[in-house]
Design an enzyme around this catalytic site. Structure first.
Site, PDB file in Angstrom:
ATOM      1  CG  HIS A   1      -8.622  -7.721  -5.716  1.00 30.81           C
ATOM      2  ND1 HIS A   1      -9.965  -7.998  -5.644  1.00 30.81           N
ATOM      3  CD2 HIS A   1      -8.378  -7.309  -6.983  1.00 30.81           C
ATOM      4  CE1 HIS A   1     -10.501  -7.773  -6.827  1.00 30.81           C
ATOM      5  NE2 HIS A   1      -9.567  -7.343  -7.659  1.00 30.81           N
TER       6      HIS A   1
ATOM      7  CG  ASP B   1      -2.620  -4.404 -12.247  1.00 38.57           C
ATOM      8  OD1 ASP B   1      -2.760  -4.708 -13.443  1.00 38.57           O
ATOM      9  OD2 ASP B   1      -3.461  -3.749 -11.607  1.00 38.57           O
TER      10      ASP B   1
HETATM   11  N1  ACO Z   1       0.103  -2.238   0.438  1.00 40.91           N
HETATM   12  C1  ACO Z   1       0.060  -2.018   1.775  1.00 40.91           C
HETATM   13  N2  ACO Z   1      -1.068  -2.042   2.505  1.00 40.91           N
HETATM   14  C2  ACO Z   1      -2.218  -2.306   1.854  1.00 40.91           C
HETATM   15  C3  ACO Z   1      -2.253  -2.552   0.486  1.00 40.91           C
HETATM   16  C4  ACO Z   1      -1.037  -2.523  -0.228  1.00 40.91           C
HETATM   17  N3  ACO Z   1      -1.007  -2.731  -1.517  1.00 40.91           N
HETATM   18  N4  ACO Z   1      -3.529  -2.772   0.122  1.00 40.91           N
HETATM   19  C5  ACO Z   1      -4.265  -2.671   1.223  1.00 40.91           C
HETATM   20  N5  ACO Z   1      -3.467  -2.388   2.277  1.00 40.91           N
HETATM   21  C6  ACO Z   1      -3.878  -2.262   3.673  1.00 40.91           C
HETATM   22  C7  ACO Z   1      -4.550  -0.928   3.950  1.00 40.91           C
HETATM   23  O1  ACO Z   1      -3.619   0.045   4.330  1.00 40.91           O
HETATM   24  C8  ACO Z   1      -5.502  -1.297   5.031  1.00 40.91           C
HETATM   25  O2  ACO Z   1      -4.782  -1.395   6.248  1.00 40.91           O
HETATM   26  P1  ACO Z   1      -5.448  -0.916   7.626  1.00 40.91           P
HETATM   27  O3  ACO Z   1      -6.597  -1.866   7.845  1.00 40.91           O
HETATM   28  O4  ACO Z   1      -4.381  -1.039   8.624  1.00 40.91           O
HETATM   29  O5  ACO Z   1      -5.916   0.485   7.408  1.00 40.91           O
HETATM   30  C9  ACO Z   1      -5.959  -2.715   4.679  1.00 40.91           C
HETATM   31  O6  ACO Z   1      -4.879  -3.257   3.915  1.00 40.91           O
HETATM   32  C10 ACO Z   1      -7.235  -2.768   3.855  1.00 40.91           C
HETATM   33  O7  ACO Z   1      -7.077  -1.907   2.730  1.00 40.91           O
HETATM   34  P2  ACO Z   1      -8.231  -1.132   2.026  1.00 40.91           P
HETATM   35  O8  ACO Z   1      -7.694   0.140   1.466  1.00 40.91           O
HETATM   36  O9  ACO Z   1      -9.413  -1.028   2.923  1.00 40.91           O
HETATM   37  O10 ACO Z   1      -8.584  -2.135   0.872  1.00 40.91           O
HETATM   38  P3  ACO Z   1      -9.475  -1.815  -0.399  1.00 40.91           P
HETATM   39  O11 ACO Z   1     -10.253  -3.021  -0.671  1.00 40.91           O
HETATM   40  O12 ACO Z   1     -10.256  -0.562  -0.201  1.00 40.91           O
HETATM   41  O13 ACO Z   1      -8.403  -1.521  -1.546  1.00 40.91           O
HETATM   42  C11 ACO Z   1      -6.874  -1.858  -3.305  1.00 40.91           C
HETATM   43  C12 ACO Z   1      -8.062  -2.442  -2.512  1.00 40.91           C
HETATM   44  C13 ACO Z   1      -7.225  -0.461  -3.805  1.00 40.91           C
HETATM   45  C14 ACO Z   1      -6.617  -2.762  -4.503  1.00 40.91           C
HETATM   46  C15 ACO Z   1      -5.655  -1.813  -2.380  1.00 40.91           C
HETATM   47  O14 ACO Z   1      -5.306  -3.110  -1.966  1.00 40.91           O
HETATM   48  C16 ACO Z   1      -4.460  -1.137  -3.036  1.00 40.91           C
HETATM   49  O15 ACO Z   1      -4.356   0.093  -3.003  1.00 40.91           O
HETATM   50  N6  ACO Z   1      -3.510  -1.923  -3.680  1.00 40.91           N
HETATM   51  C17 ACO Z   1      -2.388  -1.372  -4.366  1.00 40.91           C
HETATM   52  C18 ACO Z   1      -2.797  -0.881  -5.748  1.00 40.91           C
HETATM   53  C19 ACO Z   1      -3.079  -2.047  -6.691  1.00 40.91           C
HETATM   54  O16 ACO Z   1      -2.309  -2.976  -6.820  1.00 40.91           O
HETATM   55  N7  ACO Z   1      -4.221  -1.951  -7.390  1.00 40.91           N
HETATM   56  C20 ACO Z   1      -4.628  -2.935  -8.376  1.00 40.91           C
HETATM   57  C21 ACO Z   1      -5.772  -3.752  -7.863  1.00 40.91           C
HETATM   58  S1  ACO Z   1      -6.225  -4.995  -9.055  1.00 40.91           S
HETATM   59  C22 ACO Z   1      -7.044  -4.141 -10.224  1.00 40.91           C
HETATM   60  O17 ACO Z   1      -7.734  -3.195  -9.966  1.00 40.91           O
HETATM   61  C23 ACO Z   1      -6.881  -4.500 -11.600  1.00 40.91           C
END
Ligand code: ACO
Length: 427
Positions: free
Chosen positions: A315, A373
């Site tokens: 998140h 979720d």
């Molecule tokens: N699985 C694996 N790695 C992840 C995940 C994940 N679910 N989420 C983040 N990371 C990693 C990224 O690869 C990144 O790693 P790095 O630093 O080595 O490059 C690091 O964690 C930071 O991730 P960001 O993409 O910068 O985080 P951001 O805040 O932009 O994204 C998001 C947040 C979109 C929710 C992300 O965590 C994600 O894609 N999660 C999976 C989809 C999901 O569950 N979405 C629902 C969110 S809740 C809602 O909207 C209702």
């Protein structure tokens, strides 16, 4: 109110900016005049460090895993109020004071849940198997043509009618979107049923209006199911300036009809990085298929050569356990104990995924925890909600929040059109 000084190391110039005190959480630098005073603008893709508005609706403390609606902790509020009470709290600032007020508001929503017959025709234009989210955003945009008077609102009553109308009709639109996508005839609202019960009725009933043909004629909507869905809606009601809410505000900032802005928010919510994750979580659990495959799956998630994420995890704001995920996990366990049949295999896979992920350095270093979720799909499946309806369910839950946010934006005399800049790297 403090200040911060920005020093341009190229020229030695110093610029002072005011700090804004928030009632909760860290201060913000008022950068609204950054470009005017310095000739330099800020670059913040994804707006991770940028506030686009001031708001009084919900508050998130990502470090502590805290969420407040109108200053009240989510854990308390969902115990105290029904979803429609919470809707009233968000759009008016006051929850119903007693049972009568609560019932009156619920009844008002039931009265408003019917759709204009002309609007219903829109569904016949959509192909079979269209995703309900696509049907839904189109139908909500079309709703603006039937209630065009909400385009220019002046009085509190106008805002309230606009919000109550769409909060009431969204359940009907979701049910019709779904029934259209499976080629089933529409079931009109039944005003004798409460908000949540009515939604389940419109999804499940036969064309005769009967729920189930059994010898004893009993219904198939149980109070426990209604309670569970009510709780799920409540936990989704508002969540700060997330991607879809920001979309709603951005689109509203141009002065469009509020339902056009909300339709845009529905589209933003559909994406798998946002509300669409709930559908993808279930796909992922099914793909894993067995607890013994969890370790291999986690290794795949960590493999950066395979840009593949664990859905329902991570998140932008929460850097600890999402309190909504905690509440949904507890609800899942409670419902299971009370006799709602869960897919225990999927539930076990989800719990194992959580256990393995939370003890793994990859997830620990990045503060990745289950989000709202992660467990909701298991409950929704147990309520026999089809998987393509998971994100539309989120839409129903989020509608009071979007309405409250759009009203807050429209009432703000200082609100400006959203118009960020770009770092130009072209020719
Ligand atoms: N699985 C694996 N790695 C992840 C995940 C994940 N679910 N989420 C983040 N990371 C990693 C990224 O690869 C990144 O790693 P790095 O630093 O080595 O490059 C690091 O964690 C930071 O991730 P960001 O993409 O910068 O985080 P951001 O805040 O932009 O994204 C998001 C947040 C979109 C929710 C992300 O965590 C994600 O894609 N999660 C999976 C989809 C999901 O569950 N979405 C629902 C969110 S809740 C809602 O909207 C209702």
């Amino acid at each position: 109110m403090g200040t911060v000084t920005l020093i341009n190391n190229e020229t030695g110039e110093k610029f002072e900016f005011n700090l804004i005190d928030c009632t909760r959480g860290p201060k913000a630098i008022d950068f609204s005049k950054l470009f005017e005073t310095t000739g330099i603008f800020s670059y913040d893709p994804g707006y991770g460090s940028t506030a686009g508005c001031q708001s009084t609706i919900s508050y998130i403390n990502g470090k502590e895993g805290q969420l407040l609606y109108k200053g009240q902790p989510i854990q308390e509020i969902v115990e105290k109020y029904s979803f429609t009470d919470i809707a009233k709290l968000l759009i008016t600032g006051e929850a119903p004071k007693n049972k009568e007020e609560s019932e009156e508001f619920d009844l008002e929503l039931r009265h408003r849940s019917f759709l204009h017959e002309g609007l219903i025709n829109i569904f016949s234009a959509f192909p079979d198997n269209a995703h309900p989210m696509a049907n839904l955003s189109s139908a909500v945009a079309a709703l603006s043509t039937f209630h065009f008077d909400h385009k220019d609102m002046e009085h509190e009553g106008d805002y309230q009618t606009m919000a109550r109308r769409i909060i009431a009709k969204i359940t009907t639109l979701v049910a019709f979107s779904y029934r259209n996508s499976v080629g089933a005839p529409f079931i009109y609202p039944d005003i004798s049923l409460s908000y949540v019960e009515n939604f389940l009725y419109m999804l499940r009933a036969y064309p005769s209006g009967r729920l189930k043909y059994t010898r004893s004629g009993e219904t198939t909507i149980t109070p426990l199911e209604v309670q569970a869905l009510d709780r799920i809606f409540s936990l989704h009601a508002d969540h700060g300036q997330n991607a879809s809410t920001t979309t709603v505000r951005n689109v509203a900032s141009t002065g469009v009809h509020p339902y056009a802005a909300i339709s845009a928010g529905i589209n933003a919510l559909w994406g798998p990085a946002h509300g669409g994750a709930n559908e993808k979580v279930l796909d992922q659990l099914r793909e894993i298929g067995d607890v013994k495959n969890v370790g291999k799956f986690i290794e795949r998630v960590k493999d950066k050569s395979d840009p593949f994420r664990l859905m329902g995890f991570g998140h932008r704001v929460y850097k600890s356990y999402d309190p909504r995920a905690k509440a949904i996990k507890t609800l899942k366990d409670e419902l299971h104990k009370k006799g709602i049949t869960m897919d225990t295999k999927l539930s076990d896979i989800a719990e194992k995924l959580e256990e393995v992920a939370l003890s793994d350095d990859y997830f620990k270093q990045r503060n990745l925890y289950p989000n709202v979720d992660f467990y909701s799909g298991i409950i929704l499946s147990a309520l026999k909600i089809p998987v393509q309806l998971f994100t539309p369910i989120f839409v129903i839950g989020r509608m009071p929040g979007w309405c409250a946010q759009v009203i807050e934006h429209m009432k703000n005399p200082h609100a400006r059109i959203t118009r960020p800049r770009q770092v130009y790297l072209g020719k």
